[in-house]
Design an enzyme around this catalytic site. Structure first.
Site, PDB file in Angstrom:
ATOM      1  N   VAL A  26       0.807  -1.225   0.000  1.00 22.09           N
ATOM      2  CA  VAL A  26       0.000   0.000   0.000  1.00 22.09           C
ATOM      3  C   VAL A  26       0.842   1.278   0.000  1.00 22.09           C
ATOM      4  CG1 VAL A  26      -2.024  -1.044   1.078  1.00 22.09           C
ATOM      5  CG2 VAL A  26      -0.208  -0.108   2.528  1.00 22.09           C
ATOM      6  N   TYR A  27       2.145   1.175   0.127  1.00 19.57           N
ATOM      7  CA  TYR A  27       2.972   2.380   0.114  1.00 19.57           C
ATOM      8  C   TYR A  27       2.914   3.008  -1.283  1.00 19.57           C
ATOM      9  CZ  TYR A  27       5.140   0.900   4.556  1.00 19.57           C
ATOM     10  OH  TYR A  27       5.381   0.521   5.857  1.00 19.57           O
ATOM     11  N   GLY A  28       2.441   4.244  -1.315  1.00 21.24           N
ATOM     12  CA  GLY A  28       2.301   4.920  -2.606  1.00 21.24           C
ATOM     13  C   GLY A  28       1.343   4.196  -3.527  1.00 21.24           C
TER      14      GLY A  28
END
Length: 327
Positions: A52-54
């Protein structure tokens, strides 16, 4: 850089890890390349990311840099799955979601396997044994070499680890757990850290610099180029700008002045050398910030400094953590 075993496993990781929370959002491809190269050249191996990072861009950026910039074999790549962009259900620990998420992560990373795969958070709506079975399947299929959890509280971690050790069949031992831990956030010492130590699970502290506050940059004002001034990240920093934090940051600054080092180095060395810690995860915005963090490698805090910092930042833990007969 010194290498440490990750929990009670044979996997060794650099004692400082590189975080990618802002990659693909506040950190572009050029800065990401500079960070990864500087980290690798300093002997760093552990790179931490999440699906889910970025919105997946962090994994994609890392994948673009592997091989072209840094050999895949030189890195220990850790990623996470389980967080979902659904306000009604923030975490999905179902076997189907997790395994699909892992396949998507591998595609973005451009690799056949990740070294460590973490469940991002506990899902109360999915039986824990189903969530853990996804870890077993990931390891048995070769898509992950080791497995862990993230943001599990004490009883959740102990239950998960014990299940993996005691349940019948071929189970994957938990290698690591990742949680926030710093002089400004010592909640893991209440139950998580004792459980991890007892069960042979390595702790990977996130936000070891108190979301940047322990560097002292917010002592007098909020720098315009800081996360605290960012619309997206300001709410992340705000909880650590209170009077309690100010007192702790002042103590860190005093210690740094006495040792002729920076507050960043003092705060990072403190958490790096806590019992049970394998590798703090540092999220720098550029190579210059990362170089400053990596300079802590040669620093060991004197015992009296550690005791003073322990005292000023001590959380209030009473019953049942302390012997009830003394209360």
């Amino acid at each position: 850089m010194e290498q440490r075993h990750l929990g009670r496993t044979g996997l060794r990781v650099s004692r400082i890890g590189l975080g990618t929370l802002t990659w693909g959002r506040g950190t572009d491809e050029h800065d990401a390349a500079g960070l990864l190269k500087a980290f690798w050249e300093a002997g760093g191996t552990l790179v931490d990311t999440a699906d889910v990072y970025g919105d997946g861009e962090a994994e994609y950026l890392l994948g673009q840099l592997i091989e072209g910039l840094v050999p895949r074999r030189d890195l220990v790549i850790s990623t996470k799955a389980g967080s979902v962009p659904d306000p009604d259900r923030r975490f999905d620990g179902s076997r189907g979601h997790l395994l699909a998420a892992l396949d998507a992560s591998l595609a973005r990373l451009g690799t056949d396997y990740v070294d460590v795969w973490h469940i991002h958070a506990f899902d109360p709506f999915t039986p824990l044994e189903e969530t853990l079975q996804a870890l077993d399947l990931a390891v048995s299929s070769g898509r992950a070499r080791y497995a862990g959890v993230s943001n599990y509280c004490g009883w959740q971690l102990a239950k998960a680890a014990t299940w993996q050790l005691a349940a019948p069949g071929t189970r994957t031992r938990l290698a690591s757990t990742q949680l926030e831990y710093s002089l400004l956030q010592r909640g893991v010492e209440r139950e998580v850290l004792p459980a991890a130590l007892d069960l042979g699970i390595g702790l990977l502290p996130s936000s070891p610099l108190g979301r940047g506050v322990l560097t002292g940059k917010y002592r007098h004002a909020t720098p315009a180029d800081s996360r605290g001034a960012s619309e997206h990240m300001a709410p992340f920093v705000a909880p650590y700008l209170d009077d309690t934090a100010t007192r702790i940051v002042d103590a860190v600054t005093t210690a740094a002045d006495g040792l002729a080092v920076t507050p960043l180095q003092v705060a990072l060395a403190w958490v790096r050398d806590r019992p049970g810690v394998a590798a703090p995860i540092v999220g720098a915005r550029n190579a210059q910030q990362l170089t400053a963090a990596l300079s802590v490698d040669a620093l060991s805090l004197p015992d009296e400094i550690c005791r003073a910092l322990d005292d000023v930042s001590a959380p209030l833990h009473r019953y049942p953590d302390h012997d009830w007969s003394t209360l």
